[in-house]
Write a protein that holds these residues in place. Structure first.
Motif, PDB file in Angstrom:
ATOM      1  N   TYR A 155       0.813  -1.210   0.000  1.00  0.00           N
ATOM      2  CA  TYR A 155       0.000   0.000   0.000  1.00  0.00           C
ATOM      3  C   TYR A 155       0.856   1.274   0.000  1.00  0.00           C
ATOM      4  CZ  TYR A 155      -4.576  -2.157   0.376  1.00  0.00           C
ATOM      5  OH  TYR A 155      -5.725  -2.848   0.100  1.00  0.00           O
TER       6      TYR A 155
ATOM      7  N   ASP B 245       0.224   2.856  -3.181  1.00  0.00           N
ATOM      8  CA  ASP B 245      -1.145   3.297  -3.484  1.00  0.00           C
ATOM      9  C   ASP B 245      -1.225   4.825  -3.368  1.00  0.00           C
ATOM     10  OD1 ASP B 245      -3.943   4.165  -2.447  1.00  0.00           O
ATOM     11  OD2 ASP B 245      -4.308   2.196  -3.316  1.00  0.00           O
ATOM     12  N   PRO B 246      -1.678   5.522  -4.401  1.00  0.00           N
ATOM     13  CA  PRO B 246      -1.690   6.998  -4.372  1.00  0.00           C
ATOM     14  C   PRO B 246      -2.511   7.581  -3.212  1.00  0.00           C
ATOM     15  CG  PRO B 246      -2.003   6.213  -6.609  1.00  0.00           C
ATOM     16  CD  PRO B 246      -2.092   5.000  -5.725  1.00  0.00           C
ATOM     17  N   ASP B 247      -3.630   6.973  -2.898  1.00  0.00           N
ATOM     18  CA  ASP B 247      -4.475   7.500  -1.826  1.00  0.00           C
ATOM     19  C   ASP B 247      -3.800   7.336  -0.462  1.00  0.00           C
ATOM     20  OD1 ASP B 247      -6.496   8.240  -3.593  1.00  0.00           O
ATOM     21  OD2 ASP B 247      -7.440   6.259  -3.502  1.00  0.00           O
ATOM     22  N   ILE B 248      -3.182   6.175  -0.261  1.00  0.00           N
ATOM     23  CA  ILE B 248      -2.479   5.935   1.007  1.00  0.00           C
ATOM     24  C   ILE B 248      -1.283   6.864   1.121  1.00  0.00           C
ATOM     25  CG2 ILE B 248      -1.142   4.256   2.331  1.00  0.00           C
ATOM     26  CD1 ILE B 248      -4.147   3.736   2.369  1.00  0.00           C
ATOM     27  N   ARG B 249      -0.573   7.040   0.033  1.00  0.00           N
ATOM     28  CA  ARG B 249       0.586   7.939   0.048  1.00  0.00           C
ATOM     29  C   ARG B 249       0.148   9.371   0.402  1.00  0.00           C
ATOM     30  NH1 ARG B 249       5.158   5.909  -2.507  1.00  0.00           N
ATOM     31  NH2 ARG B 249       5.848   7.973  -3.171  1.00  0.00           N
ATOM     32  N   TRP B 250      -1.011   9.776  -0.111  1.00  0.00           N
ATOM     33  CA  TRP B 250      -1.522  11.112   0.185  1.00  0.00           C
ATOM     34  C   TRP B 250      -1.822  11.247   1.679  1.00  0.00           C
ATOM     35  CZ3 TRP B 250      -5.923  13.176   2.277  1.00  0.00           C
ATOM     36  CH2 TRP B 250      -6.124  14.553   2.072  1.00  0.00           C
ATOM     37  N   ARG B 251      -2.431  10.227   2.281  1.00  0.00           N
ATOM     38  CA  ARG B 251      -2.765  10.302   3.715  1.00  0.00           C
ATOM     39  C   ARG B 251      -1.496  10.360   4.567  1.00  0.00           C
ATOM     40  NH1 ARG B 251      -8.095   9.802   4.471  1.00  0.00           N
ATOM     41  NH2 ARG B 251      -9.341   8.549   3.030  1.00  0.00           N
TER      42      ARG B 251
ATOM     43  N   ASP C 104      -0.020  13.736   4.198  1.00  0.00           N
ATOM     44  CA  ASP C 104      -0.824  14.726   4.911  1.00  0.00           C
ATOM     45  C   ASP C 104      -0.483  14.717   6.401  1.00  0.00           C
ATOM     46  OD1 ASP C 104      -2.729  16.763   4.695  1.00  0.00           O
ATOM     47  OD2 ASP C 104      -4.350  15.448   5.336  1.00  0.00           O
TER      48      ASP C 104
ATOM     49  N   ARG D  17      -6.697   5.340   9.437  1.00  0.00           N
ATOM     50  CA  ARG D  17      -7.236   5.094   8.099  1.00  0.00           C
ATOM     51  C   ARG D  17      -6.243   4.338   7.210  1.00  0.00           C
ATOM     52  NH1 ARG D  17     -11.794   8.216   6.878  1.00  0.00           N
ATOM     53  NH2 ARG D  17     -12.319   9.774   8.461  1.00  0.00           N
TER      54      ARG D  17
END
Length: 383
Positions: free
Chosen positions: A271, A274-280, A283, A336
């Protein structure tokens, strides 16, 4: 001694392993405290010539972040001792030796508790529900109930304050009581969502006496510019913020570990790709990166006696609010990222999620902090 020498990686791993057991059993961090005492952690504000480490607030803040990254509840408990020794250091640096005996006694192994908070007292340091009754010889007896008394099983000296209405004008009396003396009881009532190892039990004062030489301040009711008030507010807010910054920093580490460990069936990759996980994760890291320099600068400003005038209390309460809210946000982001395993009892992240919520209850709360900042910028409310 550097902070890394004081709190070694091995010590932190031991503390982290114990933290889960303390939390599950709702028990005090006796072993952690004993090890911290052995290495001189509780003497960090004590001058070197009195057997301490001679730390400044800036160094103490970083030390508390490091400790909280492994054992948040232990760090929160120790905070109360460090507040009193930190206040003594702040006063001494400004030419006030009225609490030098706190530093000397801490150097000899005494442990100081913070018996100040009272249920329903939204005046905090500026009024009290506790009755302070004068005694012959200049001492006082204290009758009232103090809540969130961290270090309840371990303090040997308890700093308290109460209101004396016997004179022409009411005044707030500050003093230390001794654990060996009668007049108080500690309730076994610390069964909370998080920060369980701090054992911040309710303390009932029933005529607890402080002799004249332990009465260190008498102040008028209401806001006032006494250095004691500044010292308490500054050390309390900064060290408290440091504990929650430590939680947030550890949550980022756990989020990274989870992202690298978890594998996607769909892509066959971790993960961490994974772009979404990297973003979280990014952040969370960005949020923490903004917090560290603020705590470093404001603690250094206290040490160097910077002049922020009417903005001092606004900046201190703002640092506390930003730290607790940022840590809460970052822990949630880590949850998350971690997946369902983080929802199970006993996981480190699950414990951090509960521990971080305690930050909502410490003064300054969100409402009072906004009131303080608004007053600093806009002036007081009109009658």
């Amino acid at each position: 001694m550097t902070i890394e020498e004081l709190l070694t990686d091995g010590m932190l791993e031991t503390f982290r392993d114990r933290a889960a057991g303390y939390d599950a059993a709702n028990s005090f961090c006796h072993e952690d405290l004993a090890e911290l005492k052995d290495v001189g952690y509780l003497k960090m504000f004590v001058p070197e010539e009195w057997g301490g480490l001679g730390y400044r607030l800036e160094e103490a803040s970083r030390a508390q972040m490091r400790l909280a990254s492994a054992a948040p509840a232990t760090a929160l408990a120790v905070n109360m001792h460090l507040v009193w020794t930190g206040v003594a250091r702040v006063l001494r640096a400004r030419g006030d030796d009225s609490l030098d005996y706190v530093l000397r006694e801490a150097g000899l192994g005494e442990v100081f508790g913070f018996g100040v908070s009272e249920a329903g007292n939204d005046q905090v340091l500026f009024d009290s529900r506790t009755v302070a009754a004068p005694l012959e010889g200049g001492g006082y007896s204290f009758t009232g109930t103090k809540v969130f008394t961290s270090l309840s099983p371990a303090w040997t000296r308890l700093g308290v304050f109460g209101r004396d209405d016997t004179g022409a004008e009411p005044q707030l009396v500050w003093a230390f009581i001794d654990r060996q003396e009668p007049g108080y009881s500690i309730k076994d009532d610390w069964d909370t969502l998080g920060m369980r190892a701090s054992q911040s039990c309710t303390t009932v004062l029933a005529g607890a006496e402080a002799p004249a030489d332990r009465v260190f301040r008498k102040l008028p009711v209401g806001p006032n510019p006494d250095p004691l008030v500044f010292g308490i507010f500054a050390t309390f807010e900064i060290l408290l913020a440091s504990v929650y910054a430590g939680i947030g920093g550890r949550a980022v580490e756990l989020a990274v570990q989870a992202a690298q460990r978890r594998m996607s069936l769909k892509t066959g990759k971790s993960y961490a790709q994974d772009p979404d996980i990297r973003w979280r994760v990014a952040d969370a890291a960005l949020a923490m990166d903004g917090l560290y320099p603020q705590l470093q600068v404001i603690s250094r400003d206290v040490d160097e006696q910077a002049d922020h005038g009417r903005f001092w209390f606004a900046r201190l309460s703002g640092a506390k609010i930003r730290a607790t809210e940022t840590a809460k946000q970052v822990v949630e982001l880590a949850v998350r990222v971690s997946g369902g395993a983080g929802y199970f009892r006993g996981s480190e992240l699950e414990r951090l999620y509960r521990d971080v919520l305690a930050g909502l209850y410490h003064p300054s709360d969100d409402e009072s902090a906004h009131g303080t900042v608004a007053t600093a910028w806009l002036g007081p409310l009109e009658d």
